[in-house]
Scaffold this motif. Sequence first.
Motif, PDB file in Angstrom:
ATOM      1  N   MET A   1     -21.988  46.664  25.686  1.00  0.00           N
ATOM      2  CA  MET A   1     -22.562  45.322  25.718  1.00  0.00           C
ATOM      3  C   MET A   1     -24.045  45.372  25.376  1.00  0.00           C
ATOM      4  N   GLN A   2     -24.726  46.436  25.784  1.00  0.00           N
ATOM      5  CA  GLN A   2     -26.169  46.505  25.544  1.00  0.00           C
ATOM      6  C   GLN A   2     -26.498  46.525  24.058  1.00  0.00           C
ATOM      7  N   SER A   3     -25.651  47.149  23.246  1.00  0.00           N
ATOM      8  CA  SER A   3     -25.909  47.155  21.806  1.00  0.00           C
ATOM      9  C   SER A   3     -25.545  45.809  21.172  1.00  0.00           C
ATOM     10  N   LEU A   4     -24.766  45.010  21.877  1.00  0.00           N
ATOM     11  CA  LEU A   4     -24.293  43.729  21.365  1.00  0.00           C
ATOM     12  C   LEU A   4     -25.251  42.585  21.687  1.00  0.00           C
ATOM     13  N   LEU A   5     -25.821  42.627  22.878  1.00  0.00           N
ATOM     14  CA  LEU A   5     -26.589  41.489  23.371  1.00  0.00           C
ATOM     15  C   LEU A   5     -28.024  41.891  23.677  1.00  0.00           C
ATOM     16  N   ASP A   6     -28.948  41.095  23.188  1.00  0.00           N
ATOM     17  CA  ASP A   6     -30.377  41.287  23.422  1.00  0.00           C
ATOM     18  C   ASP A   6     -30.835  40.160  24.363  1.00  0.00           C
ATOM     19  N   PRO A   7     -31.778  40.432  25.269  1.00  0.00           N
ATOM     20  CA  PRO A   7     -32.238  39.375  26.179  1.00  0.00           C
ATOM     21  C   PRO A   7     -32.744  38.114  25.468  1.00  0.00           C
ATOM     22  N   SER A   8     -33.248  38.258  24.254  1.00  0.00           N
ATOM     23  CA  SER A   8     -33.757  37.086  23.525  1.00  0.00           C
ATOM     24  C   SER A   8     -32.635  36.158  23.063  1.00  0.00           C
ATOM     25  N   ARG A   9     -31.398  36.638  23.139  1.00  0.00           N
ATOM     26  CA  ARG A   9     -30.261  35.826  22.704  1.00  0.00           C
ATOM     27  C   ARG A   9     -29.446  35.304  23.889  1.00  0.00           C
ATOM     28  N   LEU A  68     -19.843  38.138   8.941  1.00  0.00           N
ATOM     29  CA  LEU A  68     -20.936  37.970   7.992  1.00  0.00           C
ATOM     30  C   LEU A  68     -21.085  39.252   7.185  1.00  0.00           C
ATOM     31  N   SER A  69     -21.076  39.120   5.867  1.00  0.00           N
ATOM     32  CA  SER A  69     -21.247  40.303   5.027  1.00  0.00           C
ATOM     33  C   SER A  69     -22.696  40.769   5.115  1.00  0.00           C
ATOM     34  N   GLY A  70     -22.874  42.071   5.047  1.00  0.00           N
ATOM     35  CA  GLY A  70     -24.210  42.652   5.106  1.00  0.00           C
ATOM     36  C   GLY A  70     -24.748  42.843   6.512  1.00  0.00           C
ATOM     37  N   LEU A  71     -24.019  42.407   7.501  1.00  0.00           N
ATOM     38  CA  LEU A  71     -24.445  42.597   8.888  1.00  0.00           C
ATOM     39  C   LEU A  71     -24.230  44.066   9.248  1.00  0.00           C
ATOM     40  N   PRO A  72     -25.260  44.776   9.727  1.00  0.00           N
ATOM     41  CA  PRO A  72     -25.099  46.207   9.980  1.00  0.00           C
ATOM     42  C   PRO A  72     -24.222  46.533  11.191  1.00  0.00           C
ATOM     43  N   HIS A  73     -24.202  45.655  12.185  1.00  0.00           N
ATOM     44  CA  HIS A  73     -23.376  45.885  13.381  1.00  0.00           C
ATOM     45  C   HIS A  73     -23.155  44.554  14.088  1.00  0.00           C
ATOM     46  N   ALA A  74     -22.206  44.527  14.979  1.00  0.00           N
ATOM     47  CA  ALA A  74     -21.885  43.306  15.716  1.00  0.00           C
ATOM     48  C   ALA A  74     -23.049  42.895  16.615  1.00  0.00           C
ATOM     49  N   PHE A  99     -20.011  32.597  24.740  1.00  0.00           N
ATOM     50  CA  PHE A  99     -20.476  33.871  24.184  1.00  0.00           C
ATOM     51  C   PHE A  99     -20.100  33.865  22.714  1.00  0.00           C
ATOM     52  N   ALA A 100     -21.102  33.828  21.842  1.00  0.00           N
ATOM     53  CA  ALA A 100     -20.870  33.833  20.394  1.00  0.00           C
ATOM     54  C   ALA A 100     -20.954  35.265  19.882  1.00  0.00           C
ATOM     55  N   LEU A 101     -20.023  35.611  19.028  1.00  0.00           N
ATOM     56  CA  LEU A 101     -19.930  36.962  18.489  1.00  0.00           C
ATOM     57  C   LEU A 101     -19.960  36.897  16.972  1.00  0.00           C
ATOM     58  N   LEU A 102     -20.762  37.758  16.379  1.00  0.00           N
ATOM     59  CA  LEU A 102     -20.855  37.864  14.924  1.00  0.00           C
ATOM     60  C   LEU A 102     -20.641  39.324  14.560  1.00  0.00           C
ATOM     61  N   VAL A 103     -19.691  39.569  13.665  1.00  0.00           N
ATOM     62  CA  VAL A 103     -19.376  40.950  13.279  1.00  0.00           C
ATOM     63  C   VAL A 103     -19.479  41.108  11.768  1.00  0.00           C
ATOM     64  N   LEU A 112     -11.628  42.757  16.913  1.00  0.00           N
ATOM     65  CA  LEU A 112     -10.555  42.528  17.882  1.00  0.00           C
ATOM     66  C   LEU A 112     -10.841  43.232  19.206  1.00  0.00           C
ATOM     67  N   HIS A 113     -11.390  44.419  19.153  1.00  0.00           N
ATOM     68  CA  HIS A 113     -11.731  45.170  20.362  1.00  0.00           C
ATOM     69  C   HIS A 113     -12.816  44.438  21.165  1.00  0.00           C
ATOM     70  N   LEU A 114     -13.837  43.944  20.483  1.00  0.00           N
ATOM     71  CA  LEU A 114     -14.915  43.211  21.165  1.00  0.00           C
ATOM     72  C   LEU A 114     -14.399  41.910  21.778  1.00  0.00           C
ATOM     73  N   LEU A 115     -13.560  41.177  21.041  1.00  0.00           N
ATOM     74  CA  LEU A 115     -12.995  39.935  21.573  1.00  0.00           C
ATOM     75  C   LEU A 115     -12.154  40.203  22.820  1.00  0.00           C
ATOM     76  N   ALA A 116     -11.372  41.261  22.786  1.00  0.00           N
ATOM     77  CA  ALA A 116     -10.537  41.602  23.943  1.00  0.00           C
ATOM     78  C   ALA A 116     -11.411  41.945  25.152  1.00  0.00           C
ATOM     79  N   GLY A 117     -12.472  42.706  24.926  1.00  0.00           N
ATOM     80  CA  GLY A 117     -13.378  43.062  26.021  1.00  0.00           C
ATOM     81  C   GLY A 117     -14.071  41.842  26.610  1.00  0.00           C
ATOM     82  N   LEU A 118     -14.492  40.921  25.739  1.00  0.00           N
ATOM     83  CA  LEU A 118     -15.141  39.694  26.217  1.00  0.00           C
ATOM     84  C   LEU A 118     -14.156  38.815  26.978  1.00  0.00           C
TER      85      LEU A 118
END
Length: 149
Positions: A1-9, A68-74, A99-103, A112-118
């Motif tokens: 989760m820490q790599s997914l979510l930043d406090p600014s978001r 989104l194409s060109g996105l380096p990570h979720a 919780f909005a997710l962009l991959v 699918l793995h991230l959606l299941a975890g959320l």
Amino acid sequence: MQSLLDPSRVAGDLVASSKKRTLEQMAQLLERGRGEDSADEIFASLLGRERLGSTAIGHGVAIPHGRLSGLPHAIGAFGRYPAGLDFDAADEEPVKLVFALLVPSESTEEHLHLLAGLAELFSRPQVRENLLKALSDEEIYRILMEQAP
């Protein structure tokens, strides 16, 4: 989760009059700290997925997501809507936690793995209750970091 979510978001006191406005706000949160993608592109991705069917999962939670194409990570963003809003949920409950997710476009398995975890995280009544009671964005972020699978 820490790599997914930043406090600014993380935003704990949002208000929206519609699902579309909610997706716009979540796109703006997802754009924070990135500087590479426009909120318009992110919004279009979230809206495109939402048009296929509601991403509300019940119990006052929605997980809008897009690619989104060109996105380096979720990346993720979290918004709390204390007044609740209609998100076309199957259980007809107003959505208060989003919780909005962009991959990256090519990340099907990760998506699918991230959606299941959320979905698992937000299925826990205590997590939802704690998020609704949190007094600050910082507390919301801490709860999400501590409770994430």
